[in-house]
Design a protein around this motif. Structure first.
Motif: not given
Length: 144
Positions: A44-54, A107-108, A72-75, A130-140
């Protein structure tokens, strides 16, 4: 005339035998349909950080499957992203990790082997920084 017919039949028989090979009976290797190479994150335009795992939700012992995470890290510059994959539970092993960048998305892809004694309840975690952002997710992943 009888010798000519017999000779002709012998030549046809030899040609038929030589045209068949053991390679004709080998089944082509079928790629595991559980493998993935992309996961979709909504930016989304106002989204700063997003992460997914599939990847698949089920696996068998001794199976090798690829999973993917995108970040994704916007800045930030996507090429500066570091991915850390972790097996949090379950009898699994990370074999390889391949990172790439597609536009503003990092992508990883991790190739994971499920051990012979895999009994389900596997949890795969991934952190992206990343330089200014981070994210964590998990998959079962359960036992198939």
């Amino acid at each position: 005339m009888k010798k000519l017919t017999l000779g002709l039949l012998l030549v046809v028989y030899v040609m038929a035998l030589s045209s068949c090979s053991n390679n004709d009976n080998i089944e082509p290797e079928i790629e595991n349909l559980k493998n993935v190479t992309d996961c979709n994150i909504t930016i989304e335009p106002d989204l700063l950080v997003a992460i997914c795992i599939d990847g698949t939700d089920v696996a068998l012992p001794d199976e090798i499957i690829t999973f993917v995470s995108t970040f994704y890290s916007k800045i930030d510059i996507a090429a500066n992203t570091q991915f850390m994959w972790d097996i949090e539970s379950g009898n699994m092993e990370i074999l390889t990790i391949e990172n790439s960048v597609e536009g503003s998305i990092a992508k990883s892809i991790a190739t994971i082997r499920f051990d012979a004694n895999y009994s389900g309840s596997g949890i795969i975690g991934v952190t992206a920084e990343n330089d200014n952002g981070s994210g964590y997710t998990q998959h079962i992943v359960e036992l198939e």
